[in-house]
Design a protein around this motif. Structure first.
Motif, short mmCIF file in Angstrom:
data_model
loop_
_atom_site.label_atom_id
_atom_site.label_comp_id
_atom_site.label_asym_id
_atom_site.label_seq_id
_atom_site.Cartn_x
_atom_site.Cartn_y
_atom_site.Cartn_z
N LEU A 184 0.87 -1.17 0.00
CA LEU A 184 0.00 0.00 0.00
C LEU A 184 0.90 1.22 0.00
CD1 LEU A 184 -3.02 0.78 0.23
CD2 LEU A 184 -2.61 1.12 2.67
N PRO B 181 0.10 8.03 -0.42
CA PRO B 181 -0.20 8.90 -1.56
C PRO B 181 0.76 10.07 -1.72
CG PRO B 181 -1.88 9.07 0.15
CD PRO B 181 -1.00 7.94 0.51
N GLU C 137 5.95 2.75 1.99
CA GLU C 137 4.89 1.83 1.63
C GLU C 137 4.79 0.73 2.69
OE1 GLU C 137 6.20 0.53 -2.17
OE2 GLU C 137 8.02 -0.36 -1.39
N ASN D 272 -4.84 -5.79 -1.60
CA ASN D 272 -5.19 -5.04 -2.79
C ASN D 272 -6.11 -5.87 -3.71
OD1 ASN D 272 -3.87 -2.55 -2.42
ND2 ASN D 272 -1.90 -3.49 -2.95
N ASP E 213 -7.49 4.54 -12.13
CA ASP E 213 -7.17 4.41 -10.71
C ASP E 213 -5.70 4.73 -10.44
OD1 ASP E 213 -9.71 3.74 -10.42
OD2 ASP E 213 -9.40 1.64 -9.89
N GLY F 238 -6.20 8.50 -10.09
CA GLY F 238 -6.58 8.35 -8.69
C GLY F 238 -5.41 8.10 -7.77
N ASN F 239 -4.21 7.93 -8.35
CA ASN F 239 -3.00 7.74 -7.56
C ASN F 239 -3.03 6.53 -6.63
OD1 ASN F 239 -0.67 9.13 -7.92
ND2 ASN F 239 -1.55 11.04 -7.16
N ASP F 240 -3.87 5.53 -6.94
CA ASP F 240 -3.91 4.32 -6.13
C ASP F 240 -2.98 3.30 -6.77
OD1 ASP F 240 -4.45 2.10 -4.67
OD2 ASP F 240 -6.45 1.79 -5.51
N GLY G 242 -3.53 -0.62 -5.80
CA GLY G 242 -4.74 -1.15 -6.41
C GLY G 242 -4.60 -1.28 -7.92
N SER G 243 -4.01 -0.26 -8.53
CA SER G 243 -3.84 -0.28 -9.98
C SER G 243 -2.88 -1.39 -10.39
CB SER G 243 -3.33 1.08 -10.44
OG SER G 243 -2.97 1.03 -11.78
#
Lengths: 293, 287
Positions: A41, A44, A49, A56, A254, A258-260, A263-264
């Motif tokens: 994770l 942002p 991390e 995820n 994303d 979305g800066n994820d 997840g991306s």
């Protein structure tokens, strides 16, 4: 394999080097990076991390918007593949049959291959424009109040229409070349055995085209998944909102918007596995096809 | 009921009708763009596309090629055309040169790790750039290659389509050729440059057309990698085009549609004029 060849030791390495360098930097490194990030994770703001294991992935499967995109991708891909394959097959059979103007038809039906997908998206915007789009006016005759970009179904409809339009030429070219490679003797034998044109098509031509069709099936699935990005992005005009979107578009949205990152990346990995499975399936079938012929 | 001869004619009419309808479906949307580029923006905004062509093409051409929007004023049509050319040619040439070299090494040399090299290279066929788009972006960023031509072109080359294509082709060339060349005293480099490359001319041409069109039409990668307006390609610039259509003022339909036409013209012309090479390259690359 070729037995004859040169036996220099360093020359082939030198020849392979540019390809291998580029592949390692721009293929294996990013792929490994995606795999790794999918288990983390990211903060942002770029401060470190945390390892989160499969979280995820499980979050994705629980996410309504991801599952919605996944279902849309399945339906979109099936529709685009089925429609563009069947229309192209019809056109190829006819283009193979006519004598006069065959070359002209061939050119007219294939040049759209060179049109960039985002231009197809722009054309879709014009055709279904809210106030004067010619196709919007046309469907309005049947009482269909078409609202591109507002109504989910109408937007999806435009996306399918433009994606099929863009993909017809490729399928047409392959089907036509497949048809033209059917030996004359086979055609003549079929002509004697079977008087009806439809019967000849289903009994002789169609099975002979099956390998081409199968190859095209894979091509069309990858097209629907990846190459339609430009059509989607121009249709959305940078504001995807609640519009239908494919999994590839969601990876972009994303991760980039979305800066994820985690997840991306997980989404990327899922897509990689999907495409890998598809390709292995294809290779297996191609092997079988070689045994047949 | 009808006479056989007559029935055949009707089926021909049906065949031609289907083909004509198909052709119209392919052509009309683009004719529509041209028509919209030939009228004034006011006319288009009011009535949309129509059947009558106007006389505004030169005016709109001027705007499309030399007018820029955005902050820097650098993304004129001319500039984008130049960038598209670099992307198209750079990608096609780079891919063919690198692919031919790698394929040559794999097919014509006895390599210990040939099988490994083969798999390392051909795995790249499985995963298109779109799948690993974000990590690729990060790496290009780390290497400081954002907004550069190298950053635009090289990551796109990192897939082995051309290598695969040339490998198949080289393997179809009779083995006797290498034997003969060796007996005549030709070394591996001489054989490659003087025999193999000239022999592959048609294949190179076919591959070039496909790769040029592919490179030219790239959209997602240039969208991510170029934020500097002076680096936009035509196809990437289309995003800007649709966004200006959303403006509150009079949307510039003429200019934007003409830009879209300029963006498709070079690849379309190449595909039409070199049709036989193009079809050959496309249909033979899958075998």
């Amino acid at each position: 394999m070729k037995r004859a060849g040169f036996s220099d030791r360093w020359l082939p390495v030198l020849f392979l080097l540019p390809q291998l360098t580029i592949i390692f930097i721009f293929f294996y490194w990013p792929a490994a990076h995606a795999l790794r990030s999918s288990f983390f994770l990211q903060d942002p703001f770029g401060f470190g991390e945390t390892f989160v294991g499969m979280k995820n992935y499980t979050m994705l499967l629980d996410s309504a918007s991801y599952m919605r995109a996944a279902w849309f991708t399945v339906i979109f891909t099936s529709l685009v593949t089925f429609l563009s394959l069947s229309i192209a097959l019809l056109l190829a059979v006819k283009a193979d049959k006519v004598i006069r103007g065959a070359k002209t038809y061939r050119t007219l039906l294939m040049w759209v291959y060179a049109v960039a997908p985002p231009v197809a998206g722009v054309i879709g915007l014009v055709l279904f424009d809210q106030s004067w789009g010619p196709l919007r006016d046309f469907v309005a005759l049947f009482g269909w109040d078409f609202r591109l970009g507002v109504n989910y179904f109408d937007t999806a409809f435009t996306l399918v229409v433009m994606s099929v339009w863009k993909q017809l030429p490729v399928n047409f070219i392959f089907f036509l070349s497949g048809l033209q490679s059917i030996p004359r003797s086979v055609r003549e034998a079929a002509l004697i055995d079977n008087r009806s044109a439809a019967g000849r098509f289903w009994d002789v031509t169609f099975p002979l085209l099956a390998p081409t069709g199968f190859f095209l099936l894979i091509i069309n699935i990858t097209y629907s998944l990846f190459d339609t990005f430009g059509i989607f992005d121009t249709q959305f005009k940078g504001e995807p909102g609640n519009n239908p979107m494919t999994l590839v578009y969601k990876v972009y949205l994303d991760g980039f918007r979305g800066n994820d990152l985690g997840g991306s990346s997980a989404q990327s990995v899922i897509l990689m596995v999907l495409v890998l499975a598809l390709t292995i399936f294809q290779f297996r079938m191609v092997e079988r096809r070689i045994h047949y012929t | 009921m009808s006479v056989p001869a007559r029935r055949i004619r009707w089926s021909a009419v049906l065949d031609h009708s289907i083909l004509i309808i198909g052709s119209l479906i392919m052509i009309l949307p683009v004719v529509m763009l041209v028509q919209m580029a030939s009228t004034t923006d006011l006319h288009t905004t009011k009535f949309g596309p129509g059947w009558v062509f106007g006389d505004q093409l030169p005016v709109n051409f001027e705007k499309a090629m030399f007018k820029a929007d955005g902050f820097s004023g650098e993304n004129t049509g001319l500039r984008m055309l130049y960038n598209s050319m670099i992307l198209g040619f750079g990608f096609a040439i780079g891919k063919i040169v690198i692919g031919m070299m790698a394929a040559y090494a794999i097919v014509y040399f006895r390599l210990k790790f040939a099988t490994l090299a083969f798999w390392v290279i051909f795995t790249t066929l499985l995963l298109p750039l779109e799948v690993r788009i974000l990590p690729s972006y990060e790496i290009v960023q780390k290497l400081g290659m954002l907004n550069t031509y190298q950053g635009l072109i090289i990551p796109l080359i990192a897939s082995a389509t051309a290598t695969f294509f040339f490998r198949q082709y080289f393997r179809s060339i009779p083995e006797e050729l290498v034997e003969a060349a060796r007996i005549d005293g030709a070394g591996p480099i001489k054989f490659f440059i003087d025999i193999l490359v000239p022999l592959s001319r048609t294949m190179i041409a076919a591959m070039f057309i496909i790769m040029f069109v592919y490179g030219w039409n790239q959209y997602l990668w240039p969208t991510m990698i170029t934020t500097d307006e002076g680096m936009y390609t035509l196809v990437r610039g289309i995003k800007q085009i649709t966004q200006t259509l959303e403006g509150t003022n009079l949307p510039e339909y003429g200019r934007s549609n003409l830009l879209a036409i300029i963006a498709i013209l070079p690849p379309v012309l190449i595909v039409i004029f070199f049709q036989s090479w193009f079809v050959k390259g496309l249909t033979e690359s899958d075998k």
